[in-house]
Design a protein around this motif. Structure first.
Motif, PDB file in Angstrom:
ATOM      1  N   GLN A  10     -35.605  -2.323  21.665  1.00 30.34           N
ATOM      2  CA  GLN A  10     -35.526  -2.147  23.110  1.00 30.34           C
ATOM      3  C   GLN A  10     -35.201  -0.692  23.458  1.00 30.34           C
ATOM      4  O   GLN A  10     -35.807  -0.117  24.363  1.00 30.34           O
ATOM      5  N   SER A  11     -34.269  -0.090  22.732  1.00 27.64           N
ATOM      6  CA  SER A  11     -33.874   1.294  23.022  1.00 27.64           C
ATOM      7  C   SER A  11     -34.974   2.296  22.702  1.00 27.64           C
ATOM      8  O   SER A  11     -35.159   3.272  23.426  1.00 27.64           O
ATOM      9  N   LEU A  12     -35.700   2.060  21.610  1.00 27.03           N
ATOM     10  CA  LEU A  12     -36.713   3.012  21.164  1.00 27.03           C
ATOM     11  C   LEU A  12     -38.104   2.705  21.714  1.00 27.03           C
ATOM     12  O   LEU A  12     -39.000   3.551  21.634  1.00 27.03           O
ATOM     13  N   GLY A  13     -38.286   1.482  22.212  1.00 29.59           N
ATOM     14  CA  GLY A  13     -39.586   1.106  22.730  1.00 29.59           C
ATOM     15  C   GLY A  13     -40.641   0.925  21.643  1.00 29.59           C
ATOM     16  O   GLY A  13     -41.824   1.156  21.887  1.00 29.59           O
ATOM     17  N   ILE A  14     -40.193   0.533  20.456  1.00 28.11           N
ATOM     18  CA  ILE A  14     -41.135   0.249  19.367  1.00 28.11           C
ATOM     19  C   ILE A  14     -40.855  -1.155  18.839  1.00 28.11           C
ATOM     20  O   ILE A  14     -39.755  -1.674  18.991  1.00 28.11           O
ATOM     21  N   PRO A  15     -41.842  -1.798  18.222  1.00 27.36           N
ATOM     22  CA  PRO A  15     -41.680  -3.193  17.811  1.00 27.36           C
ATOM     23  C   PRO A  15     -40.651  -3.392  16.703  1.00 27.36           C
ATOM     24  O   PRO A  15     -40.449  -2.517  15.857  1.00 27.36           O
ATOM     25  N   TYR A  16     -40.049  -4.571  16.732  1.00 30.27           N
ATOM     26  CA  TYR A  16     -39.189  -5.047  15.649  1.00 30.27           C
ATOM     27  C   TYR A  16     -39.854  -6.266  15.028  1.00 30.27           C
ATOM     28  O   TYR A  16     -40.346  -7.145  15.747  1.00 30.27           O
ATOM     29  N   ARG A  17     -39.846  -6.321  13.696  1.00 28.10           N
ATOM     30  CA  ARG A  17     -40.371  -7.479  12.979  1.00 28.10           C
ATOM     31  C   ARG A  17     -39.294  -7.966  12.008  1.00 28.10           C
ATOM     32  O   ARG A  17     -38.705  -7.178  11.280  1.00 28.10           O
ATOM     33  N   ASP A  18     -39.069  -9.256  11.996  1.00 25.60           N
ATOM     34  CA  ASP A  18     -38.110  -9.867  11.080  1.00 25.60           C
ATOM     35  C   ASP A  18     -38.789 -10.061   9.730  1.00 25.60           C
ATOM     36  O   ASP A  18     -39.746 -10.826   9.615  1.00 25.60           O
ATOM     37  N   GLY A  19     -38.311  -9.361   8.721  1.00 24.86           N
ATOM     38  CA  GLY A  19     -38.882  -9.458   7.387  1.00 24.86           C
ATOM     39  C   GLY A  19     -38.785 -10.847   6.787  1.00 24.86           C
ATOM     40  O   GLY A  19     -39.551 -11.175   5.873  1.00 24.86           O
ATOM     41  N   ASP A  20     -37.885 -11.673   7.299  1.00 25.45           N
ATOM     42  CA  ASP A  20     -37.796 -13.055   6.811  1.00 25.45           C
ATOM     43  C   ASP A  20     -39.118 -13.785   6.994  1.00 25.45           C
ATOM     44  O   ASP A  20     -39.465 -14.666   6.217  1.00 25.45           O
ATOM     45  N   HIS A  21     -39.863 -13.414   8.022  1.00 23.71           N
ATOM     46  CA  HIS A  21     -41.141 -14.076   8.299  1.00 23.71           C
ATOM     47  C   HIS A  21     -42.229 -13.672   7.312  1.00 23.71           C
ATOM     48  O   HIS A  21     -43.310 -14.267   7.322  1.00 23.71           O
ATOM     49  N   LEU A  22     -41.961 -12.689   6.475  1.00 24.40           N
ATOM     50  CA  LEU A  22     -42.932 -12.240   5.480  1.00 24.40           C
ATOM     51  C   LEU A  22     -42.691 -12.852   4.102  1.00 24.40           C
ATOM     52  O   LEU A  22     -43.440 -12.589   3.166  1.00 24.40           O
ATOM     53  N   HIS A  23     -41.634 -13.663   3.982  1.00 22.67           N
ATOM     54  CA  HIS A  23     -41.389 -14.372   2.723  1.00 22.67           C
ATOM     55  C   HIS A  23     -42.456 -15.437   2.513  1.00 22.67           C
ATOM     56  O   HIS A  23     -42.955 -16.027   3.483  1.00 22.67           O
ATOM     57  N   SER A  24     -42.776 -15.700   1.260  1.00 20.82           N
ATOM     58  CA  SER A  24     -43.684 -16.803   0.956  1.00 20.82           C
ATOM     59  C   SER A  24     -42.978 -18.125   1.240  1.00 20.82           C
ATOM     60  O   SER A  24     -41.745 -18.204   1.263  1.00 20.82           O
ATOM     61  N   ARG A  25     -43.777 -19.155   1.443  1.00 20.97           N
ATOM     62  CA  ARG A  25     -43.214 -20.493   1.668  1.00 20.97           C
ATOM     63  C   ARG A  25     -42.368 -20.915   0.467  1.00 20.97           C
ATOM     64  O   ARG A  25     -41.304 -21.522   0.613  1.00 20.97           O
ATOM     65  N   GLU A  26     -42.815 -20.558  -0.740  1.00 15.22           N
ATOM     66  CA  GLU A  26     -42.080 -20.926  -1.954  1.00 15.22           C
ATOM     67  C   GLU A  26     -40.708 -20.247  -1.997  1.00 15.22           C
ATOM     68  O   GLU A  26     -39.712 -20.870  -2.375  1.00 15.22           O
ATOM     69  N   ALA A  27     -40.666 -18.977  -1.610  1.00 12.41           N
ATOM     70  CA  ALA A  27     -39.392 -18.254  -1.602  1.00 12.41           C
ATOM     71  C   ALA A  27     -38.433 -18.856  -0.577  1.00 12.41           C
ATOM     72  O   ALA A  27     -37.236 -19.015  -0.850  1.00 12.41           O
ATOM     73  N   VAL A  28     -38.953 -19.192   0.597  1.00 17.18           N
ATOM     74  CA  VAL A  28     -38.113 -19.807   1.627  1.00 17.18           C
ATOM     75  C   VAL A  28     -37.547 -21.129   1.127  1.00 17.18           C
ATOM     76  O   VAL A  28     -36.350 -21.403   1.284  1.00 17.18           O
ATOM     77  N   GLU A  29     -38.379 -21.935   0.516  1.00 22.11           N
ATOM     78  CA  GLU A  29     -37.914 -23.234   0.006  1.00 22.11           C
ATOM     79  C   GLU A  29     -36.880 -23.051  -1.109  1.00 22.11           C
ATOM     80  O   GLU A  29     -35.916 -23.818  -1.194  1.00 22.11           O
ATOM     81  N   LYS A  30     -37.069 -22.048  -1.931  1.00 21.61           N
ATOM     82  CA  LYS A  30     -36.104 -21.768  -3.004  1.00 21.61           C
ATOM     83  C   LYS A  30     -34.737 -21.426  -2.394  1.00 21.61           C
ATOM     84  O   LYS A  30     -33.713 -21.968  -2.801  1.00 21.61           O
ATOM     85  N   MET A  31     -34.736 -20.538  -1.395  1.00 23.30           N
ATOM     86  CA  MET A  31     -33.481 -20.159  -0.747  1.00 23.30           C
ATOM     87  C   MET A  31     -32.881 -21.338   0.005  1.00 23.30           C
ATOM     88  O   MET A  31     -31.673 -21.557  -0.070  1.00 23.30           O
ATOM     89  N   ARG A  32     -33.715 -22.068   0.720  1.00 21.26           N
ATOM     90  CA  ARG A  32     -33.235 -23.238   1.460  1.00 21.26           C
ATOM     91  C   ARG A  32     -32.523 -24.208   0.517  1.00 21.26           C
ATOM     92  O   ARG A  32     -31.539 -24.845   0.881  1.00 21.26           O
ATOM     93  N   GLY A  33     -33.016 -24.299  -0.720  1.00 28.28           N
ATOM     94  CA  GLY A  33     -32.426 -25.177  -1.720  1.00 28.28           C
ATOM     95  C   GLY A  33     -31.190 -24.599  -2.390  1.00 28.28           C
ATOM     96  O   GLY A  33     -30.603 -25.237  -3.270  1.00 28.28           O
ATOM     97  N   GLY A  34     -30.801 -23.373  -2.003  1.00 27.40           N
ATOM     98  CA  GLY A  34     -29.582 -22.775  -2.544  1.00 27.40           C
ATOM     99  C   GLY A  34     -29.785 -21.970  -3.811  1.00 27.40           C
ATOM    100  O   GLY A  34     -28.812 -21.616  -4.481  1.00 27.40           O
ATOM    101  N   THR A  35     -31.034 -21.640  -4.142  1.00 21.30           N
ATOM    102  CA  THR A  35     -31.317 -20.854  -5.345  1.00 21.30           C
ATOM    103  C   THR A  35     -31.619 -19.412  -4.948  1.00 21.30           C
ATOM    104  O   THR A  35     -32.541 -19.176  -4.150  1.00 21.30           O
ATOM    105  N   PRO A  36     -30.876 -18.456  -5.511  1.00 20.13           N
ATOM    106  CA  PRO A  36     -31.157 -17.051  -5.194  1.00 20.13           C
ATOM    107  C   PRO A  36     -32.537 -16.638  -5.705  1.00 20.13           C
ATOM    108  O   PRO A  36     -33.008 -17.141  -6.729  1.00 20.13           O
ATOM    109  N   LEU A  37     -33.156 -15.716  -5.003  1.00 19.86           N
ATOM    110  CA  LEU A  37     -34.439 -15.192  -5.441  1.00 19.86           C
ATOM    111  C   LEU A  37     -34.250 -14.244  -6.618  1.00 19.86           C
ATOM    112  O   LEU A  37     -33.237 -13.555  -6.715  1.00 19.86           O
ATOM    113  N   THR A  38     -35.246 -14.204  -7.479  1.00 21.16           N
ATOM    114  CA  THR A  38     -35.273 -13.248  -8.584  1.00 21.16           C
ATOM    115  C   THR A  38     -36.057 -12.018  -8.136  1.00 21.16           C
ATOM    116  O   THR A  38     -36.712 -12.026  -7.093  1.00 21.16           O
ATOM    117  N   ASP A  39     -36.019 -10.981  -8.964  1.00 24.27           N
ATOM    118  CA  ASP A  39     -36.833  -9.806  -8.658  1.00 24.27           C
ATOM    119  C   ASP A  39     -38.303 -10.198  -8.567  1.00 24.27           C
ATOM    120  O   ASP A  39     -39.020  -9.723  -7.690  1.00 24.27           O
TER     121      ASP A  39
END
Length: 165
Positions: A24-53
């Motif tokens: 809002q202050s800079l007038g440029i877009p913000y994107r939440d990087g969480d939305h760029l995770h794969s479905r598999e990564a999201v499900e892994k985290m949702r299940g309480g498993t940390p992501l690997t490299d």
């Protein structure tokens, strides 16, 4: 040159809130990087498993590509290790400025416990802190999350003075 700004830190530190305020202050877009995770990564985290490299590399590449193709852009991404930040820098197509949101575990845990609808469980917070490689002053602007959002935005904006957008 287009501004490429990454708001980084452990889960629950306020990346989305700060990113939106900076947008809002800079007038440029913000994107939440969480939305760029794969479905598999999201499900892994949702299940309480940390992501690997290996889980993170494709996600970090998507972050870098967004910065390369959509700049000027602010993006939220944990970017916990230097290797992750280096990966983003190498693919971003230009300089990247990182803003590290810093807070103590208890404050962040209370924020995570009070939010709803997010897949990242509180049980993964300790793994986030264990993975975090603190960026040096040469690598990131540091902002304490215990202060008001306006103060965080003001600090970042003062660091960005003279940076082409």
């Amino acid at each position: 040159m287009s501004l490429r700004l990454v708001i980084m830190g452990v889960a629950g530190c306020g990346k989305s809130t700060v990113g939106a305020a900076l947008s809002q202050s800079l007038g440029i877009p913000y994107r939440d990087g969480d939305h760029l995770h794969s479905r598999e990564a999201v499900e892994k985290m949702r299940g309480g498993t940390p992501l690997t490299d290996e889980d993170r590399w494709p996600w970090l590449d998507r972050i870098a590509q967004a910065l390369k193709h959509d700049a000027p852009l602010i993006i939220g991404c944990s970017a916990l290790r230097r290797a992750y930040r280096d990966r983003i820098r190498s693919g971003a197509g230009g300089p990247v400025i990182f803003v590290h949101l810093v807070g103590d575990r208890d404050l962040i845990a209370s924020r995570m416990a009070s939010r709803s609808g997010h897949y990242m469980p509180l049980s993964l917070l300790d793994s986030q802190f264990a993975t975090l490689e603190w960026p040096g002053p040469d690598e990131a602007i540091e902002a304490a999350i215990a202060q008001p959002i306006d103060a965080i935005v003001e600090k970042v904006l003062s660091h960005l003075q003279g940076v082409p957008q």
